[in-house]
Write an enzyme that holds these catalytic residues in place. Structure first.
Site, short mmCIF file in Angstrom:
data_model
loop_
_atom_site.label_atom_id
_atom_site.label_comp_id
_atom_site.label_asym_id
_atom_site.label_seq_id
_atom_site.Cartn_x
_atom_site.Cartn_y
_atom_site.Cartn_z
N CYS A 185 46.31 63.81 25.49
CA CYS A 185 45.49 65.00 25.77
C CYS A 185 45.78 66.14 24.81
O CYS A 185 44.84 66.74 24.23
CB CYS A 185 45.72 65.46 27.20
SG CYS A 185 47.41 65.37 27.75
N HIS A 187 45.69 72.48 29.14
CA HIS A 187 46.75 72.69 28.15
C HIS A 187 46.34 73.79 27.17
O HIS A 187 45.16 73.88 26.81
CB HIS A 187 47.00 71.41 27.35
CG HIS A 187 47.62 70.29 28.11
ND1 HIS A 187 48.18 70.42 29.37
CD2 HIS A 187 47.75 68.98 27.79
CE1 HIS A 187 48.65 69.26 29.77
NE2 HIS A 187 48.39 68.35 28.83
C1 2RA Z 1 51.36 65.29 29.72
N1 2RA Z 1 50.12 64.45 27.83
O1 2RA Z 1 50.72 66.35 29.72
C2 2RA Z 1 50.80 64.08 29.06
C3 2RA Z 1 49.89 63.40 30.02
N2 2RA Z 1 49.53 62.14 29.61
O2 2RA Z 1 52.43 65.13 30.33
#
Ligand code: 2RA
EC number: 1.2.1.11
Length: 330
Positions: free
Chosen positions: A126, A234
């Site tokens: 991601c 994120h």
């Molecule tokens: C996280 N990128 O955010 C990883 C999830 N697959 O922990």
């Protein structure tokens, strides 16, 4: 089209079902797949009730496409079995991403690399997807020499247990811990596990996957991945050094013209991306675009996206749409 969603009862699997419905993917038959303990559970999809089935039964049913989000071990064991049965797998785990024989795809960037021979296609991590969505057009125009990225990652990337831990900590309740420390009122410089080199797997995914997707191992990438008590998506602070100089207005223009990217960038009106507003959306949001005057040809920017959508489920469904639109899946 007969579609399997492997990990249908998980956080990403549920978003995959939501996105398939929202984007009116032509699902004629849905195969919700999960671990043995979930077999028989009922899933509602587009007004119809489906029962969760086992991996073995799903392979036997020969779906055209199987969207996987069930962890690396399940992908390593079962993706080849689906592929042998004629199913095309789009896998959201890290299992196949760095396999030299597998494509690592962000459709807006490199879907054209997919051929009829590709039976297992990897969905990038991601935090990588949202970053390369902004980097790819800038790399094409200016040539990226170096990337320094610090991420501020939603706890949904860890899963339901982390969300429960935060809720418990809000309420002052003891419960299962997804992290070695409290996440409420905290920031953990620890996403995934540490590698021998002192970086976490999450940090090394940003390094390795970025180079593979941009098809350029000369790009220097270094990263720090932080977990913060946020659920919407994120966020990433990204510093780029280009081969060539640039105009900031041209950077904004290029990003504005990039499908899947929305520029939110006006300090005069306090306009910049934030995860609370990115949640539930599929675009990658870019702001705080400004020259880095500390070194030549360098730029800072802030990138935000819903990690469960464009960072996982939507990207995988877009790969499936590409397969369908190009006659690679029937
Ligand atoms: C996280 N990128 O955010 C990883 C999830 N697959 O922990």
């Amino acid at each position: 089209m007969k579609i399997a969603v492997v990990g249908a009862t998980g956080m990403v699997g549920e978003v995959m079902l939501q996105v398939l419905a929202e984007r009116r993917f032509p699902v004629t038959e849905l195969l919700p797949v999960a671990s043995e303990r979930s077999v028989g559970k009922e899933i509602l999809f587009q007004g119809k009730t489906y029962k969760v089935i086992s991996l073995a039964d799903a392979v036997a049913a020969k779906p055209a496409i199987a969207l996987f989000s069930a962890g690396g071990a399940t992908s390593l064991e079962w993706a080849p079995k689906f592929a042998t049965a004629g199913t095309i797998v789009v896998d959201n785990s890290s299992a196949w991403r760095m396999d030299p024989g597998k494509k690592l795809v962000v459709p807006e960037i490199n879907a054209s690399e997919i051929t009829a021979d590709d039976k297992i296609i990897a969905n990038p991590n991601c935090s990588t997807i949202q970053m390369v969505m902004a980097l790819a057009p800038l790399h094409s125009r200016y040539g990226i020499k170096r990337v320094v990225v610090s991420t501020y990652q939603s706890i949904t990337g860890t899963g339901v247990k982390a969300v429960r831990q935060l809720e418990n900590e809000y309420e002052g309740v003891q419960g299962d811990m997804a992290y070695p420390y409290p996440i409420h009122r905290n920031a953990l410089p620890h996403c995934d596990v540490f590698e021998e080199n002192g970086y976490t797997k999450e940090e090394m995914k940003l390094v390795r996957e970025t180079r593979k997707i941009l098809n350029d191992d000369s790009i220097a990438v270094t990263s720090t991945a932080i977990r913060i008590p946020v659920v919407g998506g994120h966020s990433e602070s990204v510093n780029l050094q280009f081969e060539n100089d640039f105009e900031v207005e041209d950077i904004r223009r290029i990003l504005n013209e990039t499908p899947g990217v929305t520029v939110q960038d006006n300090p005069d009106t306090n306009t910049y991306p934030m995860p609370i507003y990115a949640q539930g959306k599929d675009d990658v949001f870019v702001g705080r675009i400004r020259r880095d005057h500390s070194q030549p040809n360098s730029l800072n920017m802030w990138i935000v996206a819903d990690n469960l959508r464009k960072g996982a489920a939507t990207n995988a469904v877009q790969v499936a749409e590409y397969l369908l639109a190009n006659g690679l899946a029937k």
